[in-house]
Design a protein around this motif. Structure first.
Motif, PDB file in Angstrom:
ATOM      1  N   VAL A 130      29.549  45.252  26.761  1.00 24.90           N
ATOM      2  CA  VAL A 130      30.790  44.965  27.475  1.00 24.90           C
ATOM      3  C   VAL A 130      30.937  45.894  28.675  1.00 24.90           C
ATOM      4  CG1 VAL A 130      33.295  44.867  27.290  1.00 24.90           C
ATOM      5  CG2 VAL A 130      31.871  44.131  25.368  1.00 24.90           C
ATOM      6  N   ARG A 131      31.321  45.321  29.802  1.00 29.11           N
ATOM      7  CA  ARG A 131      31.501  46.098  31.034  1.00 29.11           C
ATOM      8  C   ARG A 131      32.906  45.889  31.597  1.00 29.11           C
ATOM      9  NH1 ARG A 131      26.503  45.157  35.052  1.00 29.11           N
ATOM     10  NH2 ARG A 131      26.666  42.976  34.488  1.00 29.11           N
ATOM     11  N   GLY A 132      33.316  46.836  32.420  1.00 24.09           N
ATOM     12  CA  GLY A 132      34.568  46.676  33.135  1.00 24.09           C
ATOM     13  C   GLY A 132      34.420  45.591  34.182  1.00 24.09           C
ATOM     14  N   SER A 133      35.536  44.950  34.533  1.00 28.44           N
ATOM     15  CA  SER A 133      35.410  43.827  35.465  1.00 28.44           C
ATOM     16  C   SER A 133      36.733  43.507  36.126  1.00 28.44           C
ATOM     17  CB  SER A 133      34.913  42.576  34.735  1.00 28.44           C
ATOM     18  OG  SER A 133      35.884  42.157  33.783  1.00 28.44           O
ATOM     19  N   THR A 134      36.637  42.897  37.292  1.00 26.56           N
ATOM     20  CA  THR A 134      37.791  42.266  37.918  1.00 26.56           C
ATOM     21  C   THR A 134      37.930  40.872  37.318  1.00 26.56           C
ATOM     22  OG1 THR A 134      36.536  41.167  39.678  1.00 26.56           O
ATOM     23  CG2 THR A 134      37.263  43.443  40.083  1.00 26.56           C
ATOM     24  N   ALA A 135      39.025  40.215  37.627  1.00 30.07           N
ATOM     25  CA  ALA A 135      39.112  38.791  37.314  1.00 30.07           C
ATOM     26  C   ALA A 135      38.124  38.061  38.216  1.00 30.07           C
ATOM     27  CB  ALA A 135      40.530  38.283  37.550  1.00 30.07           C
ATOM     28  N   LEU A 139      40.921  51.683  40.225  1.00 32.44           N
ATOM     29  CA  LEU A 139      42.152  52.008  40.949  1.00 32.44           C
ATOM     30  C   LEU A 139      41.901  51.783  42.437  1.00 32.44           C
ATOM     31  CD1 LEU A 139      43.123  55.301  39.060  1.00 32.44           C
ATOM     32  CD2 LEU A 139      43.963  52.979  38.669  1.00 32.44           C
ATOM     33  N   GLY A 140      42.193  50.590  42.879  1.00 34.08           N
ATOM     34  CA  GLY A 140      41.939  50.275  44.268  1.00 34.08           C
ATOM     35  C   GLY A 140      42.119  48.799  44.545  1.00 34.08           C
ATOM     36  N   ARG A 141      41.574  48.372  45.654  1.00 29.85           N
ATOM     37  CA  ARG A 141      41.723  46.996  46.108  1.00 29.85           C
ATOM     38  C   ARG A 141      40.347  46.376  46.317  1.00 29.85           C
ATOM     39  NH1 ARG A 141      45.078  45.152  51.590  1.00 29.85           N
ATOM     40  NH2 ARG A 141      45.308  42.933  51.046  1.00 29.85           N
ATOM     41  N   VAL A 142      40.166  45.162  45.800  1.00 30.98           N
ATOM     42  CA  VAL A 142      38.904  44.440  45.961  1.00 30.98           C
ATOM     43  C   VAL A 142      39.172  43.204  46.806  1.00 30.98           C
ATOM     44  CG1 VAL A 142      37.023  43.253  44.801  1.00 30.98           C
ATOM     45  CG2 VAL A 142      38.077  45.252  43.727  1.00 30.98           C
ATOM     46  N   GLN A 143      38.420  43.065  47.894  1.00 28.10           N
ATOM     47  CA  GLN A 143      38.576  41.914  48.776  1.00 28.10           C
ATOM     48  C   GLN A 143      37.213  41.300  49.064  1.00 28.10           C
ATOM     49  OE1 GLN A 143      40.795  44.053  51.966  1.00 28.10           O
ATOM     50  NE2 GLN A 143      42.312  42.412  51.701  1.00 28.10           N
ATOM     51  N   VAL A 144      37.211  39.998  49.219  1.00 27.52           N
ATOM     52  CA  VAL A 144      35.974  39.290  49.473  1.00 27.52           C
ATOM     53  C   VAL A 144      36.222  38.203  50.508  1.00 27.52           C
ATOM     54  CG1 VAL A 144      36.347  37.589  47.630  1.00 27.52           C
ATOM     55  CG2 VAL A 144      34.016  38.127  48.339  1.00 27.52           C
ATOM     56  N   GLN A 174      40.095  37.554  50.877  1.00 23.64           N
ATOM     57  CA  GLN A 174      40.865  37.190  49.688  1.00 23.64           C
ATOM     58  C   GLN A 174      40.856  38.357  48.706  1.00 23.64           C
ATOM     59  OE1 GLN A 174      40.406  32.950  48.226  1.00 23.64           O
ATOM     60  NE2 GLN A 174      38.462  33.143  49.310  1.00 23.64           N
ATOM     61  N   ASP A 175      42.026  38.616  48.118  1.00 31.11           N
ATOM     62  CA  ASP A 175      42.118  39.674  47.110  1.00 31.11           C
ATOM     63  C   ASP A 175      41.643  39.151  45.759  1.00 31.11           C
ATOM     64  OD1 ASP A 175      43.432  42.159  48.277  1.00 31.11           O
ATOM     65  OD2 ASP A 175      44.829  40.613  48.957  1.00 31.11           O
ATOM     66  N   ILE A 176      40.944  40.004  45.031  1.00 31.17           N
ATOM     67  CA  ILE A 176      40.522  39.705  43.666  1.00 31.17           C
ATOM     68  C   ILE A 176      41.350  40.567  42.723  1.00 31.17           C
ATOM     69  CG2 ILE A 176      38.623  39.804  42.008  1.00 31.17           C
ATOM     70  CD1 ILE A 176      36.682  39.314  44.247  1.00 31.17           C
ATOM     71  N   GLU A 177      41.900  39.968  41.687  1.00 34.37           N
ATOM     72  CA  GLU A 177      42.720  40.677  40.716  1.00 34.37           C
ATOM     73  C   GLU A 177      41.879  41.745  40.014  1.00 34.37           C
ATOM     74  OE1 GLU A 177      45.249  42.360  38.682  1.00 34.37           O
ATOM     75  OE2 GLU A 177      46.108  40.595  39.695  1.00 34.37           O
ATOM     76  N   THR A 178      42.337  43.003  40.089  1.00 38.11           N
ATOM     77  CA  THR A 178      41.547  44.098  39.522  1.00 38.11           C
ATOM     78  C   THR A 178      41.918  44.427  38.082  1.00 38.11           C
ATOM     79  OG1 THR A 178      43.093  45.750  40.413  1.00 38.11           O
ATOM     80  CG2 THR A 178      41.200  45.150  41.787  1.00 38.11           C
ATOM     81  N   HIS A 179      43.128  44.079  37.655  1.00 44.52           N
ATOM     82  CA  HIS A 179      43.572  44.427  36.298  1.00 44.52           C
ATOM     83  C   HIS A 179      43.188  43.298  35.346  1.00 44.52           C
ATOM     84  CE1 HIS A 179      45.638  47.793  38.074  1.00 44.52           C
ATOM     85  NE2 HIS A 179      46.354  46.992  38.848  1.00 44.52           N
ATOM     86  N   ASN A 180      41.994  43.424  34.778  1.00 49.97           N
ATOM     87  CA  ASN A 180      41.440  42.346  33.961  1.00 49.97           C
ATOM     88  C   ASN A 180      41.028  42.806  32.569  1.00 49.97           C
ATOM     89  OD1 ASN A 180      40.495  39.531  33.842  1.00 49.97           O
ATOM     90  ND2 ASN A 180      38.439  40.423  33.699  1.00 49.97           N
ATOM     91  N   GLY A 181      41.175  44.106  32.286  1.00 57.61           N
ATOM     92  CA  GLY A 181      40.715  44.638  31.012  1.00 57.61           C
ATOM     93  C   GLY A 181      41.489  44.159  29.816  1.00 57.61           C
TER      94      GLY A 181
END
Length: 473
Positions: A143-148, A101-106, A120-127
């Motif tokens: 299996v692990r949780g992940s961003t796109a 629950l948040g924002r990922v930027q790189v 750049q934003d990375i899509e977080t809803h990838n499950g």
């Protein structure tokens, strides 16, 4: 659903080198006994743990690593640093059932120009791009949780920040065990063998006669490992063993070919509605390192539907880079996310080239990991790119129509029709729910997600019509 089909060809897997903070090194390719061993960059993954970031007051705007940001309840990341070269980036965490629950930027530094990109934003809803609940793949423990994943091109510097969603009340709103995954696709080679995230040995047996094998050399094609042979053999007789592509056929030849390969399941007199077979680049053609995936294949009973996706990896790639993007996605799916193979059954690039995805044979009902809850009796087609606000190229849309006309036709399915699938569980339909949906559907039709992006989703109605027309309906 058919059970797991264990391969008759054994796979020897070496232990992965686990160096999360160290720079990685290329692997040496395995070669037949008695020959010199050439050096072949096999790709690699750098896995860096994210750490708490300091207060915004201590950071200076405009300087990499010192970019001003509001102080949030929890912020983790990495300050700007030089790393080994990579081309794709993503963030993973321990628990696949935990949402970020948040924002990922790189931001990244180009290896060619030394210039830093903007954030750049990375899509977080990838499950939702995953295996079905209660399947062996989902319950493997890997299996692990992940961003796109995000394709950024060849880079040698990176900075990342993960900011918790404002207003989150949980004591620790960000998932535990977050790591930055930096993926280098390596160079395209047909003889590279690698093992683990940071290859340094021979993860598969080389081409030529294996030691202690009394079956002779007929099983292996020249220059191919046993894992490569296993994957390529799944497409015989559509293509010869070791082929880099499956050639296109017109409608008449596609139908005749399908009838001949059906062992009586199809009759020419029944006039099956099968579209022209498109040209398909095989896994060998795009340079898949077959030692990464699990051995053997898993099949479902049939193909009743096709789910269209976008990879959400960005549009900043040239068509000639598509094989590299695919090798990166494959490595990210298997080594970073913990899947048994790449999740999609097929991929399509912006120029309309079709690629084989998950191993097991392009004409067969291979069980994928693309639409959580609806992988059974379906296929997943991913268009490489992000199409939320960007229109998909016409060539890519046309390729999706052509591919579905052929593959659905093999199973007697009308692309314009509706079908009923049983949910395996997800955030939109409970497990066991029978759902009526279009034969060609978007990912969002089976799961509450933005995928395949609004602009690509809007192209599905004409895609159904074109696909049916190609079948001769």
């Amino acid at each position: 659903m058919r059970g797991f089909l264990a391969s008759s060809i054994g796979v020897a897997t070496a232990a992965a080198l686990a160096l999360p903070l160290a720079l990685t090194t290329p692997a040496l390719a395995a070669v037949p006994l008695g020959t010199a061993a050439p050096v072949n960059p096999a790709g690699s993954t750098q896995s860096l743990p994210l750490v708490p970031l300091g207060p915004a007051a201590d950071r200076t705007p405009g300087v990499p690593g010192m970019s001003a940001a509001p102080l949030l309840p929890e912020t983790r990341g990495l300050t700007a640093r030089e790393v080994e070269k990579f081309s794709l980036v993503g963030v993973v965490w321990d628990d696949a059932d935990t949402r970020l629950l948040g924002r990922v930027q790189v931001r990244t530094r180009s290896a060619r120009t030394a210039a830093w990109s903007d954030w750049q934003d990375i899509e977080t809803h990838n499950g939702d791009h995953a295996a079905d609940p209660d399947t062996a793949e989902r319950g493997s423990g890997r299996v692990r949780g992940s961003t796109a994943p995000l394709w950024v091109g060849e880079s040698d510097g990176v900075e990342v920040r993960v900011q918790a969603e404002q207003g989150t009340r949980a004591a620790s709103p960000l998932p535990s065990g977050m790591r930055l995954e930096l993926v280098d696709p390596g160079t395209q080679t047909s003889t590279t063998v690698a093992d683990g995230k940071n290859p340094g040995g021979t993860g598969g047996r080389a081409a030529g006669r294996p030691r202690d094998d009394d079956k002779g050399d007929a099983e292996l094609a020249p220059g191919m490992t046993m894992e490569m042979t296993e994957s390529s053999a799944a497409n015989v007789p559509l293509a010869a063993l070791g082929a880099d592509e499956i050639t296109a056929l017109n409608k008449a030849d596609s139908t005749a070919d399908a009838v001949a390969a059906s062992d009586g399941g199809l009759s020419a007199a029944a006039r099956p509605y099968i579209g022209p077979r498109p040209r398909i680049v095989t896994r060998k053609g795009w340079g898949a390192d077959e030692s990464l995936r699990e051995s053997g294949f898993v099949y479902t009973s049939t193909v009743k539907a096709a789910f269209v996706h976008h990879t959400a990896s960005g549009n900043n790639y040239a068509c000639e880079d598509a094989p590299s993007v695919l090798r990166s996605l494959y490595r990210y799916h298997v080594l970073s996310e913990g899947w048994r193979d790449i999740g999609y059954n097929f991929a399509v690039d912006k120029c309309g080239t079709v690629y084989e995805g998950r191993a097991g044979g392009v004409a067969k009902p291979v069980l994928g990991a693309h639409t959580m809850g609806f992988n059974t009796n379906s296929m997943g087609v991913a268009v490489i790119g992000t199409f939320t606000s960007t229109a998909p190229p016409a060539a890519a849309v046309k390729a999706v129509a052509g591919l579905t006309a052929w593959k659905l036709g093999l199973f007697g399915v009308d692309p314009r029709a509706k079908t009923t699938l049983t949910s395996g569980g997800g955030n939109r339909f409970k497990k066991g729910t029978k759902v009526r949906m279009n034969v060609i559907s978007g990912h969002r039709d089976g799961f509450a997600t933005e995928c395949p992006g609004r602009r690509l989703y809007d192209q599905l109605p004409p895609t159904r019509t074109t696909s049916a027309r190609l079948q001769g309906r």
